[in-house]
Design an enzyme around this catalytic site. Structure first.
Site, PDB file in Angstrom:
ATOM      1  N   GLU A  18       0.883  -1.176   0.000  1.00  0.00           N
ATOM      2  CA  GLU A  18       0.000   0.000   0.000  1.00  0.00           C
ATOM      3  C   GLU A  18       0.909   1.210   0.000  1.00  0.00           C
ATOM      4  O   GLU A  18       1.557   1.504   1.008  1.00  0.00           O
ATOM      5  CB  GLU A  18      -0.857   0.029   1.266  1.00  0.00           C
ATOM      6  CG  GLU A  18      -1.705  -1.191   1.498  1.00  0.00           C
ATOM      7  CD  GLU A  18      -2.896  -1.257   0.562  1.00  0.00           C
ATOM      8  OE1 GLU A  18      -3.220  -0.225  -0.056  1.00  0.00           O
ATOM      9  OE2 GLU A  18      -3.473  -2.344   0.450  1.00  0.00           O
ATOM     10  N   CYS A  40      -2.811   8.706   3.296  1.00  0.00           N
ATOM     11  CA  CYS A  40      -2.626   8.376   1.881  1.00  0.00           C
ATOM     12  C   CYS A  40      -3.905   8.602   1.090  1.00  0.00           C
ATOM     13  O   CYS A  40      -3.879   8.673  -0.128  1.00  0.00           O
ATOM     14  CB  CYS A  40      -2.125   6.948   1.730  1.00  0.00           C
ATOM     15  SG  CYS A  40      -3.150   5.765   2.610  1.00  0.00           S
TER      16      CYS A  40
END
Ligand code: TXE
Length: 479
Positions: free
Chosen positions: A247, A281
């Site tokens: 990720e 994020c």
């Protein structure tokens, strides 16, 4: 205060005897020390995980579930202590840690602890003569490496499914925010998690993290962090044929059409831009606004952003400190770059030194920039701080071109009341998640992850349980 590793159920010092300084970013001073662990500590953790694996993986799911629910419950019981630790370690507002980070860590454990009770595998019958069924078996010892922006939230997001599906884990939190992972060690001891099932090794990415990725007996790595680090990890893990879930970064667009529900959009866009100092994020960092409402949006947005209260994270503020001095410098250097690239700073654009105990902390004023080309560096590279750009657009096609122009593809946001347009855009946006008329609404059952350079693989729900297990096809011919 000295933190310890958690290996074989014990709190243990690093074999080197060396420690690293840990900073409170809101005051800009060292407040604790963490083990500077090396490959010897990692190997010890792997051996203890290996020894614990047979009993843990064969334990009935209901029993594993009960132990992990206990971990979840204790996290909630200690919410205040954990939230305070998270706020001090990371610089985020205490209110945010209380409302989001720690409750989510509790939910992560609870969700995966109970998901395994409902997890089934498929069977395929061939003409009534042959039965295929799939067994999903845990991998063995797996590695989990997490970043500093949502420390316990993301640490538990990885550890919980790995443990729930029967693996033993060697995990490393970010060296920048180790405190809640350390407190989690104590919670696991109090919850009666068997020794060796979870091992937490503290230390530097290039040393401790690298040792986890390189270890031949760790067969899968789940990593969240920067794209450059992800590249390095993939380069080490790929030739060893390790399973990888990455990720990575994002440069997320928010696309605002004139027909949106304006007030809700405005409030949410302030949040999606500056929550956690923009260090999520999933934050939107590029805001594209339909030209007919661009000036109105600009005025209202800048007014709201300039009113955000920045300062001591332990007080009632909207914006706390960014995570470190280095990160503050990185963010400020991007603001300088934006100016060089022709951008106009509409609000913010500078470091803040609040009065009182936080005078030496690492703060950056929430910053809004306009007038930049969509393909300049400021609009292409991940800044990961309280900095957004705003840009007008004239058509869906133009918005899509600009939104999809980056190397990243994590999360997009669309604001419109037109369902057809929302669906059209959602199909064409290059990202793993598309939120329409909302942001950061997370159902833990959904696939989570990015396309392009935002990562490889999906976590969340059964996707995570599938990642942490190997499917085995068993084929029986009936005679
Ligand atoms: O993260 P790193 P950094 C982005 C953001 C930020 C940039 C760099 O743009 O400015 O990444 O941040 C461990 N082998 N994101 O440098 O290094 C490290 O110890 C194994 C986006 O602080 O990626 C930590 O535990 N592990 C992001 C973890 O990796 C290694 C969140 C993440 O740190 C390693 C954070 C190595 N060689 C930053 N090197 C997101 N997607 O949410 C480092 N680590």
């Amino acid at each position: 205060m000295k933190l310890h590793n958690y290996i074989n159920g014990q709190l243990t010092p690093p074999q080197s005897g060396n420690y690293l300084d840990n900073y409170d970013p809101a005051i800009g001073a060292v407040y604790s020390q963490i083990p500077d662990s090396d490959h010897r500590d990692v190997d010890q953790a792997v051996q203890s995980a290996k020894a614990a694996f047979p009993a843990w993986s064969l334990m009935p799911a209901a029993e594993r579930s009960r132990i992990l629910v206990r971990v979840a419950d204790i996290i909630l019981e200690r919410l205040d202590e954990l939230a305070l630790a998270e706020s001090i370690d990371n610089g985020k507002p205490l209110s945010l840690a209380k409302a989001v980070d720690i409750p989510r860590a509790n939910q992560n454990f609870h969700f995966f602890a109970t998901a395994i009770l409902h997890w089934a595998s498929e069977a395929h019958i061939m003409e009534d003569k042959v039965i295929n069924y799939t067994i999903r078996q845990p991998i063995g010892v797996v590695g989990c490496i997490s970043p500093w922006n949502l420390p316990l939230y993301l640490f538990s997001w990885k550890i919980a499914p790995a443990l729930a599906s029967g693996n033993c884990v060697v995990a490393k939190p970010s060296e920048v925010t180790p405190m809640t992972a350390y407190l989690l060690s104590k919670i696991c001891i109090d919850a009666g998690l068997p020794a060796g099932v979870l091992n937490i090794v503290h230390g530097l990415g290039g040393k401790t993290g690298q040792a986890i990725v390189e270890h031949p007996e760790i067969k899968a790595i789940s990593f969240t962090g920067g794209t450059a680090t992800g590249e390095r990890i993939a380069a080490v893990a790929a030739p060893k044929f390790k399973k990888l879930s990455l990720e990575l970064g994002g440069k997320n667009p928010s696309i605002i059409f004139a027909d949106c529900e304006y007030d809700k959009m405005l409030t949410t866009t302030v949040r999606s831009s500056f929550a956690n100092q923009g260090q999520i994020c999933l934050c939107s960092s590029r805001i594209f606004v339909e030209r007919s409402i661009y000036e109105r949006f600009k005025t209202d947005f800048v007014e709201k952003v300039s009113k955000l209260k920045i300062g001591d994270p332990l007080e009632a503020v909207n914006v706390g400190a960014v995570v470190s001095k280095d990160h503050q410098q990185k963010i400020l250097s991007y603001i300088e770059l934006a100016k060089e690239e022709g951008g106009t700073v509409l609000t913010g654009g500078y470091a803040v030194n609040p009065e009182g105990r936080c005078a030496n902390g690492y703060f950056v004023a929430p910053t809004v920039i306009e007038g930049l080309d969509y393909n300049c560096r400021t609009n292409q590279e991940e800044i990961f701080g309280p900095v957004v750009t705003i840009t007008p657009f004239d058509s869906e096609e133009e918005a899509l071109t600009m939104a999809n122009s980056v190397r990243y593809g994590l999360a997009s946001v669309i604001w419109t009341q037109n369902i057809n347009r929302a669906a059209r855009m959602a199909q064409q946006l290059q990202s793993g998640i598309v939120w329409t008329n909302c942001w950061l609404l997370r159902d833990l059952r959904t696939p989570f992850g990015g396309v392009k350079d935002s990562g490889v693989g999906r976590e969340g729900g059964f996707y995570a349980l599938n990642f942490f297990t190997e499917p085995k096809n068993v084929c029986i011919e009936i005679s």
